[in-house]
Write a protein that holds these residues in place. Structure first.
Motif, mmCIF file in Angstrom:
data_model
loop_
_atom_site.group_PDB
_atom_site.id
_atom_site.type_symbol
_atom_site.label_atom_id
_atom_site.label_comp_id
_atom_site.label_asym_id
_atom_site.label_seq_id
_atom_site.Cartn_x
_atom_site.Cartn_y
_atom_site.Cartn_z
ATOM 1 N N SER A 90 0.847 -1.186 0.000
ATOM 2 C CA SER A 90 0.000 0.000 0.000
ATOM 3 C C SER A 90 0.885 1.239 0.000
ATOM 4 O O SER A 90 1.763 1.376 0.840
ATOM 5 N N VAL A 91 0.661 2.104 -0.970
ATOM 6 C CA VAL A 91 1.411 3.353 -1.086
ATOM 7 C C VAL A 91 0.454 4.505 -0.794
ATOM 8 O O VAL A 91 -0.652 4.550 -1.345
ATOM 9 N N THR A 92 0.853 5.431 0.055
ATOM 10 C CA THR A 92 -0.023 6.549 0.394
ATOM 11 C C THR A 92 0.476 7.849 -0.224
ATOM 12 O O THR A 92 1.651 7.999 -0.562
ATOM 13 N N LEU A 193 -2.442 11.471 -7.556
ATOM 14 C CA LEU A 193 -1.833 10.265 -6.992
ATOM 15 C C LEU A 193 -0.415 10.567 -6.522
ATOM 16 O O LEU A 193 0.169 11.595 -6.892
ATOM 17 N N PRO A 194 0.182 9.662 -5.733
ATOM 18 C CA PRO A 194 1.592 9.819 -5.401
ATOM 19 C C PRO A 194 2.438 9.970 -6.665
ATOM 20 O O PRO A 194 2.196 9.279 -7.661
ATOM 21 N N LEU A 195 3.389 10.874 -6.636
ATOM 22 C CA LEU A 195 4.197 11.161 -7.809
ATOM 23 C C LEU A 195 4.890 9.901 -8.324
ATOM 24 O O LEU A 195 5.543 9.182 -7.569
ATOM 25 N N GLY A 196 4.722 9.639 -9.618
ATOM 26 C CA GLY A 196 5.350 8.482 -10.241
ATOM 27 C C GLY A 196 4.533 7.207 -10.202
ATOM 28 O O GLY A 196 4.891 6.220 -10.850
ATOM 29 N N LEU A 197 3.427 7.219 -9.473
ATOM 30 C CA LEU A 197 2.602 6.010 -9.353
ATOM 31 C C LEU A 197 1.742 5.820 -10.599
ATOM 32 O O LEU A 197 1.215 6.780 -11.158
ATOM 33 N N SER A 198 1.573 4.566 -11.020
ATOM 34 C CA SER A 198 0.665 4.240 -12.123
ATOM 35 C C SER A 198 0.241 2.789 -11.988
ATOM 36 O O SER A 198 0.775 2.036 -11.165
ATOM 37 N N LYS A 199 -0.702 2.384 -12.837
ATOM 38 C CA LYS A 199 -1.106 0.982 -12.852
ATOM 39 C C LYS A 199 0.078 0.068 -13.166
ATOM 40 O O LYS A 199 0.146 -1.061 -12.669
ATOM 41 N N ALA A 200 1.018 0.555 -13.978
ATOM 42 C CA ALA A 200 2.192 -0.253 -14.310
ATOM 43 C C ALA A 200 3.026 -0.546 -13.062
ATOM 44 O O ALA A 200 3.620 -1.625 -12.949
ATOM 45 N N THR A 201 3.066 0.401 -12.125
ATOM 46 C CA THR A 201 3.819 0.196 -10.880
ATOM 47 C C THR A 201 3.289 -1.016 -10.135
ATOM 48 O O THR A 201 4.037 -1.925 -9.756
ATOM 49 N N GLY A 202 1.983 -1.017 -9.894
ATOM 50 C CA GLY A 202 1.375 -2.126 -9.156
ATOM 51 C C GLY A 202 1.376 -3.424 -9.932
ATOM 52 O O GLY A 202 1.595 -4.497 -9.367
#
Length: 272
Positions: A90-92, A193-202
């Motif tokens: 989980s990233v906040t 969203l948190p900077l740099g976060l995307s669906k690709a990250t997860g």
């Protein structure tokens, strides 16, 4: 692309968005699509849901599907184990940076209507005055903006009284793109969203847990927030109802979510 790992099916991992992709407008999954996914998994592929919805807004859909694998939720912020009903990662959102981002956006476009998704398996979605919630998902109203910042968040939703979604995304990226990631997840759904976060990250985290790679993956989606997932995956399929920005980069455009677009592609690949 890995073409031999799964006999009779050219991909080891099927990544599907939910709204506008796997789900029909009534939030159901057609029998045809269920059967096509079951046939692909019987052939040895894994199916993973990759959605902008946070885990609390996703859990009931997965339970209805009998889905017990991993799901990527909250635009990549959460990796959720559906079978065990627990969050693996989980990233906040940095609330101080988010506050700065909001101030910069409002300085450019004027007051925004706000909502926010709190972190955690039971995290509620707070909805402020004027914000229009899509569908019938549960939300908790608030009137004091300070309520947004009292608990960890995974995203903030923004709406503007007159700008289109595309205009709001562009203005937000220009004003605050150095502080947050701005994503469009659906009609009326623009998110910070948190900077740099995307669906690709997860998706990359979840795939690694399954021992799979980008080269093994076919992805289905419909909105610009699926762009990073398409860029990461070996093959991207846009639905007929998809945003033009996603269609422009897709390897293929299939039928709409109402017309079993996922099943159309899977049946062809399976030779059904």
């Amino acid at each position: 692309m890995s073409t031999s790992a799964v006999p009779g099916f050219p991909y080891r991992l099927i990544a599907t968005d939910l709204d506008g992709t796997l789900l029909r407008s009534d939030e159901s999954v057609s029998q045809r699509t269920r059967e096509a996914l079951a046939a692909a998994t019987a052939a040895g592929a894994a199916h993973i849901v990759v959605t902008g919805r946070s885990a609390p807004w996703t859990r009931h859909v997965l339970d209805d599907l009998g889905y017990d694998g991993l799901a990527v939720c909250a635009q990549g912020a959460q990796v959720y184990h559906a079978g065990e009903h627990r969050l693996l990662t989980s990233v906040t959102l940095d609330r101080q940076l988010a506050g700065v981002a909001l101030a910069k956006i409002e300085a450019e476009v004027g007051p925004l209507h706000l909502a926010a998704s709190r972190d955690g398996l039971e995290g509620e979605v707070l909805v402020g005055p004027g914000y229009a919630v899509t569908g019938k998902l549960p939300a908790t109203p608030f009137t004091d903006a300070s309520d947004l910042w009292t608990a960890p968040l995974n995203k903030i939703y923004i709406q503007h009284p007159s700008l289109t979604d595309d205009q709001l995304v562009e203005a937000s990226r220009q004003a605050a793109g150095g502080f947050v990631t701005v994503a469009m997840a659906g009609e009326g759904i623009v998110e910070l969203l948190p900077l740099g976060l995307s669906k690709a990250t997860g998706l990359s985290l979840a795939a690694r847990r399954l021992g799979m790679k980008a080269a093994d993956t076919i992805a289905f989606g419909d909105m610009p927030n699926d762009l990073p997932m398409f860029a990461w995956s070996s093959y991207g399929v846009a639905m007929a109802n998809a945003h033009e920005e996603l269609k422009a980069v897709a390897n293929e455009v299939t039928s709409s979510n109402e017309e079993d677009g996922i099943a159309v592609v899977l049946e062809r690949l399976l030779g059904l």
